[in-house]
Design an enzyme around this catalytic site. Structure first.
Site, PDB file in Angstrom:
ATOM      1  N   CYS A  76       0.811  -1.207   0.000  1.00 48.63           N
ATOM      2  CA  CYS A  76       0.000   0.000   0.000  1.00 48.63           C
ATOM      3  C   CYS A  76       0.849   1.262   0.000  1.00 48.63           C
ATOM      4  O   CYS A  76       2.072   1.223   0.078  1.00 48.63           O
ATOM      5  CB  CYS A  76      -0.932   0.018   1.207  1.00 48.63           C
ATOM      6  SG  CYS A  76      -0.107  -0.213   2.775  1.00 48.63           S
ATOM      7  N   GLY A 102      -0.938   0.347  -4.873  1.00 48.71           N
ATOM      8  CA  GLY A 102      -2.084  -0.462  -4.498  1.00 48.71           C
ATOM      9  C   GLY A 102      -3.306  -0.082  -5.293  1.00 48.71           C
ATOM     10  O   GLY A 102      -3.632   1.100  -5.402  1.00 48.71           O
ATOM     11  N   ASN A 140       1.567   1.012   5.867  1.00 45.41           N
ATOM     12  CA  ASN A 140       2.248   0.317   4.783  1.00 45.41           C
ATOM     13  C   ASN A 140       3.264  -0.633   5.396  1.00 45.41           C
ATOM     14  O   ASN A 140       4.147  -0.199   6.132  1.00 45.41           O
ATOM     15  CB  ASN A 140       2.956   1.333   3.877  1.00 45.41           C
ATOM     16  CG  ASN A 140       3.858   0.661   2.847  1.00 45.41           C
ATOM     17  OD1 ASN A 140       3.633  -0.469   2.461  1.00 45.41           O
ATOM     18  ND2 ASN A 140       4.887   1.367   2.419  1.00 45.41           N
ATOM     19  N   GLY A 141       3.130  -1.923   5.101  1.00 44.24           N
ATOM     20  CA  GLY A 141       4.076  -2.890   5.632  1.00 44.24           C
ATOM     21  C   GLY A 141       3.371  -4.106   6.187  1.00 44.24           C
ATOM     22  O   GLY A 141       2.185  -4.341   5.945  1.00 44.24           O
ATOM     23  N   TYR A 193      11.377  -1.914  -8.282  1.00 45.32           N
ATOM     24  CA  TYR A 193      10.046  -2.124  -8.859  1.00 45.32           C
ATOM     25  C   TYR A 193       8.961  -1.229  -8.284  1.00 45.32           C
ATOM     26  O   TYR A 193       8.218  -0.589  -9.006  1.00 45.32           O
ATOM     27  CB  TYR A 193       9.627  -3.592  -8.697  1.00 45.32           C
ATOM     28  CG  TYR A 193       8.240  -3.886  -9.223  1.00 45.32           C
ATOM     29  CD1 TYR A 193       7.995  -3.913 -10.596  1.00 45.32           C
ATOM     30  CD2 TYR A 193       7.177  -4.124  -8.357  1.00 45.32           C
ATOM     31  CE1 TYR A 193       6.721  -4.171 -11.092  1.00 45.32           C
ATOM     32  CE2 TYR A 193       5.910  -4.384  -8.844  1.00 45.32           C
ATOM     33  CZ  TYR A 193       5.680  -4.408 -10.208  1.00 45.32           C
ATOM     34  OH  TYR A 193       4.427  -4.653 -10.693  1.00 45.32           O
ATOM     35  N   SER A 237       7.552  -1.519 -15.814  1.00 43.47           N
ATOM     36  CA  SER A 237       8.625  -1.748 -14.843  1.00 43.47           C
ATOM     37  C   SER A 237       9.970  -2.063 -15.472  1.00 43.47           C
ATOM     38  O   SER A 237      11.008  -1.872 -14.847  1.00 43.47           O
ATOM     39  CB  SER A 237       8.227  -2.873 -13.887  1.00 43.47           C
ATOM     40  OG  SER A 237       7.910  -4.055 -14.619  1.00 43.47           O
TER      41      SER A 237
END
Length: 462
Positions: free
Chosen positions: A11, A39, A112-113, A255, A296
């Protein structure tokens, strides 16, 4: 590229404190657009209007969930936003930010995580009577902060105490009735930065969000730091672990992050160009042109072309209007999604020896489908070059790298993978070259998905 065979970030988070008292929802909305790559499953915004919390969140992308009417309803000069990637199908209750009302007022949290000891913490809380409405780690953090706040003199003191209990990765924004905080775990696994627009302050996962909001980048939130914003006052609070060598996820540069972001002082774009040059030096091949897999692989391919002297070209055209409809989770749906999202440019590849550069291989199905697509359009040879070492180990810190049994490099040799994906040759960036990709020498980086050397204790292997 957002195919199901790719690695995904969990996220992105954003917080805004308008000192002049203006509503912040529209500003947060613009910032979330810039973080959409982190996300696409769900998103949300919560604002604080003199102690009253307004919230809109749902499954879908930012453009799908928000409109002028619901943004106008989000009054308040402090706000928090979130974009989320989910593993498979998840309930709407897991969408963030999470809002909690308790004896000290309200807490709003976006995270986030991934907390590696979340299951144990949840069991402990449930044994004490806690009730959960979601299955995500964020609600565990929320409960812990709320409990700690009942015996702390401030919400920032409570958050600092909770950091002692959390293991794993968390870059998060926390909003109380009068304060906005940015909190980054002691390892600094994922980024978080501070910006300023006029007299107002912004917290964001990436600096590209600040650019979109026409804000000035101030600095990164340091690993092990809480940044407290209250009016025009900004206070830095250091956890006891502050100053230890961090472990920023190296795949943020490879990425996750947008190329126009700068993370902990390092340009993502410059890093990817450097990696492409290293890849060309490590794995040269005779070919007519170099192309990247959108989006990417593009910067890596540019770097490869610069170093090798082989022309850079466009061999794949991406359909940018498919949206989240084609984010699929079965094998057949993944294969269909590739042809929906990408098409080979026949006039560019027909009769050519092509070097195709991508960021990684997870299961191998996406690469195989793209290579077949190129050869069906007449490519004479397709040489696959991967800008990262092989994925051999799962991630526990918020990156959706699947279990070892799903990682093609864990069960197949490079030659076997080459044969399975249909490439004429295959080479990865050697893992020993990760030290040469241009990152800070005074900083630590987590590359455990390649090496199995985790910087902190992790659960038993999946």
């Amino acid at each position: 590229m957002n195919y199901s065979d790719k690695v995904h970030e969990e996220c992105g988070v954003l917080g805004f404190y308008d000192v002049d008292g203006h509503s912040v929802a529209h500003e947060i909305y613009h910032g979330l657009f810039a973080l959409q790559h982190r996300g696409q499953e769900s998103c949300g915004i919560a604002t604080n209007d003199d102690g009253h919390i307004n919230q809109v969140k749902d499954k879908g992308q930012v453009s799908e969930v928000f409109n002028k009417q619901n943004l106008d309803s989000l009054t308040g000069n402090i706000g928090v936003g979130h974009v989320r990637y989910a593993r498979g199908s998840e309930p709407r209750e897991n969408a963030q930010p999470l809002v909690s009302r308790y004896c000290k007022g309200s807490l709003t949290l976006a995270h986030n995580g991934s907390i590696t000891n979340a299951d144990a913490l949840r069991e402990e809380l449930e044994s004490r009577g806690a009730v959960f409405q979601s299955t995500n780690d964020t609600e565990v953090i929320m409960h812990l902060i709320a409990i700690a706040r009942t015996t702390s003199h401030s919400v920032e003191a409570a958050a600092l105490a909770v950091m002692d209990k959390l293991e794993g990765a968390y870059s998060m924004v926390l909003m109380s009735p009068r304060k906005l905080m940015g909190i980054r775990d002691p390892q600094g696994f994922h980024p978080l930065c501070i910006g300023k627009k006029g007299k107002s302050y912004i917290l964001a996962s990436e600096s590209c969000a600040l650019d979109t909001m026409r804000a000035k980048f101030i600095r990164d939130v340091e690993p092990g730091e809480i940044v407290l914003i209250e009016g025009e006052k900004v206070t830095s609070i250091k956890h006891g672990s502050y100053g230890k060598k961090p472990s920023l996820c190296v795949f943020e540069y490879m990425y996750f992050a947008r190329p126009d972001s700068v993370i902990d002082g390092i340009s993502v774009y410059d890093t990817r160009i450097k990696v492409g040059k290293l890849l060309a030096h490590a794995a040269p091949v005779d070919a007519d042109f170099v192309m990247g897999v959108p989006d990417s692989g593009l910067n890596f391919a540019q770097g490869y072309a610069m170093e090798s002297g082989i022309p850079y070209g466009e061999g794949l055209i991406r359909n940018r209007y498919t949206g989240r409809t084609f984010i699929k989770h079965t094998q057949a749906e993944r294969e269909a999604a590739v042809s929906i999202k990408l098409n080979a440019l026949a006039s560019a590849v027909n009769g050519k020896k092509v070097i195709m550069v991508d960021d990684s291989i997870v299961r191998g199905t996406t690469c195989a489908n793209i290579i077949k697509m190129l050869k069906d359009k007449g490519a004479k040879e397709v040489h696959l070059r991967i800008a990262s070492p092989p994925f051999l180990f799962p991630c526990y810190f918020g990156t959706d790298i699947p279990s070892k049994k799903e990682l093609i490099a864990d069960r197949c040799s490079v030659e076997e993978i080459r044969a399975l994906v249909g490439a004429d040759s295959l080479a990865y960036l050697p893992v020993e070259r990760m030290n040469d990709i241009g990152l800070r020498k005074d900083f630590g980086y987590c590359s455990a998905c390649f090496t199995g050397k985790y910087p902190v204790k992790v659960p038993e292997a999946k």
